[in-house]
Design an enzyme around this catalytic site. Structure first.
Site, mmCIF file in Angstrom:
data_model
loop_
_atom_site.group_PDB
_atom_site.id
_atom_site.type_symbol
_atom_site.label_atom_id
_atom_site.label_comp_id
_atom_site.label_asym_id
_atom_site.label_seq_id
_atom_site.Cartn_x
_atom_site.Cartn_y
_atom_site.Cartn_z
ATOM 1 N N HIS A 63 -1.766 65.869 34.750
ATOM 2 C CA HIS A 63 -2.669 64.823 35.243
ATOM 3 C C HIS A 63 -2.202 63.418 34.892
ATOM 4 O O HIS A 63 -2.814 62.425 35.305
ATOM 5 C CB HIS A 63 -4.099 65.058 34.726
ATOM 6 C CG HIS A 63 -4.196 65.180 33.232
ATOM 7 N ND1 HIS A 63 -4.330 64.080 32.410
ATOM 8 C CD2 HIS A 63 -4.155 66.251 32.417
ATOM 9 C CE1 HIS A 63 -4.369 64.498 31.146
ATOM 10 N NE2 HIS A 63 -4.262 65.809 31.120
ATOM 11 N N HIS A 92 0.294 56.675 28.185
ATOM 12 C CA HIS A 92 0.312 57.361 29.476
ATOM 13 C C HIS A 92 -0.187 56.406 30.550
ATOM 14 O O HIS A 92 -0.642 55.300 30.235
ATOM 15 C CB HIS A 92 -0.567 58.628 29.420
ATOM 16 C CG HIS A 92 -1.998 58.306 29.192
ATOM 17 N ND1 HIS A 92 -2.561 58.216 27.919
ATOM 18 C CD2 HIS A 92 -2.992 57.993 30.055
ATOM 19 C CE1 HIS A 92 -3.823 57.882 28.029
ATOM 20 N NE2 HIS A 92 -4.110 57.726 29.308
ATOM 21 N N HIS A 94 -2.082 55.714 34.650
ATOM 22 C CA HIS A 94 -2.926 56.103 35.785
ATOM 23 C C HIS A 94 -2.475 55.224 36.950
ATOM 24 O O HIS A 94 -2.191 54.043 36.733
ATOM 25 C CB HIS A 94 -4.406 55.841 35.486
ATOM 26 C CG HIS A 94 -4.908 56.513 34.239
ATOM 27 N ND1 HIS A 94 -5.581 57.713 34.255
ATOM 28 C CD2 HIS A 94 -4.810 56.149 32.928
ATOM 29 C CE1 HIS A 94 -5.907 58.049 33.007
ATOM 30 N NE2 HIS A 94 -5.437 57.137 32.178
ATOM 31 N N GLU A 104 -7.947 52.139 36.312
ATOM 32 C CA GLU A 104 -9.248 52.738 35.944
ATOM 33 C C GLU A 104 -10.281 51.627 35.744
ATOM 34 O O GLU A 104 -11.328 51.612 36.399
ATOM 35 C CB GLU A 104 -9.085 53.567 34.668
ATOM 36 C CG GLU A 104 -8.093 54.732 34.863
ATOM 37 C CD GLU A 104 -8.465 55.955 34.103
ATOM 38 O OE1 GLU A 104 -8.357 55.958 32.858
ATOM 39 O OE2 GLU A 104 -8.890 56.936 34.723
ATOM 40 N N HIS A 117 -2.195 53.103 29.255
ATOM 41 C CA HIS A 117 -3.040 53.270 28.058
ATOM 42 C C HIS A 117 -2.193 53.584 26.833
ATOM 43 O O HIS A 117 -1.472 54.582 26.818
ATOM 44 C CB HIS A 117 -4.044 54.402 28.288
ATOM 45 C CG HIS A 117 -5.109 54.047 29.276
ATOM 46 N ND1 HIS A 117 -5.848 54.986 29.965
ATOM 47 C CD2 HIS A 117 -5.553 52.842 29.713
ATOM 48 C CE1 HIS A 117 -6.712 54.385 30.766
ATOM 49 N NE2 HIS A 117 -6.551 53.074 30.627
ATOM 50 N N THR A 200 -11.310 58.628 29.499
ATOM 51 C CA THR A 200 -11.579 58.601 30.945
ATOM 52 C C THR A 200 -11.187 59.931 31.587
ATOM 53 O O THR A 200 -11.201 60.077 32.807
ATOM 54 C CB THR A 200 -10.768 57.481 31.623
ATOM 55 O OG1 THR A 200 -9.369 57.753 31.396
ATOM 56 C CG2 THR A 200 -11.144 56.123 31.069
HETATM 57 O O1 6M4 Z 1 -8.930 59.128 28.927
HETATM 58 B B1 6M4 Z 1 -7.651 58.620 28.674
HETATM 59 O O2 6M4 Z 1 -6.770 58.729 29.754
HETATM 60 O O3 6M4 Z 1 -7.789 57.244 28.300
HETATM 61 C C1 6M4 Z 1 -7.941 57.183 26.865
HETATM 62 C C2 6M4 Z 1 -7.365 58.424 26.341
HETATM 63 C C3 6M4 Z 1 -7.027 58.798 25.038
HETATM 64 C C4 6M4 Z 1 -6.477 60.046 24.802
HETATM 65 C C5 6M4 Z 1 -6.265 60.901 25.847
HETATM 66 C C6 6M4 Z 1 -6.606 60.519 27.152
HETATM 67 C C7 6M4 Z 1 -7.147 59.286 27.355
HETATM 68 ZN ZN ZN Z 2 -5.787 57.004 30.155
#
Ligand code: 6M4
Ligand code: ZN
Length: 258
Positions: A63, A92, A94, A104, A117, A200
């Site tokens: 994802h 990572h 988005h 986001e 993020h 998220t």
């Molecule tokens: O929900 B996320 O993509 O944003 C903050 C975060 C932190 C850790 C894993 C996944 C996420």
């Molecule tokens: Zn994220």
């Protein structure tokens, strides 16, 4: 339910079935409405110190695509709205399938083509997992950077050059040890929005101190296209792996800028 994703049959509108907190009062992302935020002169400068990694992976988890060093590498975040030191865990992305969508968080309803993020966990916990489950909004501190299309991002190039090697879900590569993560960040971490929110992605835990920077980072059109070639766990283009904004309820969004 099939594992959660961003398709019609497993996307954000379905997540509440496995994660009832999806309809909670401290969910993320949100639309950052400039007319409703409040300047907080008490917000201190943020300091992020990222030390070189001996062994780090860049992976496709179905994802997102994620940079993940081995645990306990000594990179940390302090200052800003944070009361204690936070350890770096991973970063990572988005993104969308075109330049009009992908981030986001939004600013006055505007979406950017992507959002990066940087995830950190409260060092008073023994681990990232404990920090997620620690309850309350101080478990994680996540730096959010909007990405917009412009000049090539030389600091992110070592990462975007690896994307073709993690095209398929479940694949990963080792990141060259000379990768300089610090170079991704702006020289000074000023001008940000901050508020209490959640992951998220499932489990959507309400454990995040969000710190979203006003100034987007630039990436080239070619770098954006690299993201759009990634395939998700459903075998489809991963683009669109963003959750729509959630209600603010009675939360305040503070800014470090006037
Ligand atoms: O929900 B996320 O993509 O944003 C903050 C975060 C932190 C850790 C894993 C996944 C996420
Ligand atoms: Zn994220």
């Amino acid at each position: 339910m099939a594992p959660w994703g961003y398709e019609k049959d497993n996307g954000p509108a379905h997540w509440h079935k496995d994660c009832p907190i999806a309809n909670g009062k401290n969910q993320s992302p949100i639309d950052l409405i400039n007319g409703e935020v409040k300047y907080d002169s008490g917000l201190k400068p943020l300091t992020a110190k990222y030390v070189p990694f001996s062994d780090a992976k860049f992976l496709n988890n179905g994802h997102s695509v994620q940079f993940q060093p081995s645990a306990g590498n000594g990179s940390e975040l302090t200052g800003g709205p944070l009361a204690v030191k936070y350890n770096f865990e991973q970063f990572h992305f988005h993104w969308g399938n075109n330049d009009t969508e992908g981030s986001e968080h939004r600013v006055d309803g505007k979406m950017y083509p992507a959002e990066l993020h940087f995830v950190h966990w409260n060092s008073t916990n023994p681990s990232f997992k404990d920090a997620v489950g620690s309850g309350g909004p101080n478990g994680l501190a996540v730096l959010g950077f909007f990405l917009k299309v412009g000049a090539e991002n030389a600091a992110l190039k070592p990462i975007t050059d690896l994307i073709p090697k993690v095209k398929d879900a479940g694949t990963s590569v080792t990141v060259p040890s000379n990768f300089d993560m610090q170079a991704i960040l702006p020289a000074t971490l000023t001008d940000y929005y901050t508020y209490d929110g959640s992951l998220t992605t499932p489990p959507l835990a309400e454990c995040v101190k969000w710190i979203v920077f006003k100034q987007p980072l630039e990436v080239s059109a070619a770098q954006m296209e690299a993201f759009r070639s990634v395939i998700n766990r459903d075998g489809k283009p991963m683009g669109g792996n963003y959750r729509p904004p959630c209600p603010l309820h009675d939360r305040a969004v503070k800014t470090s800028f006037k």
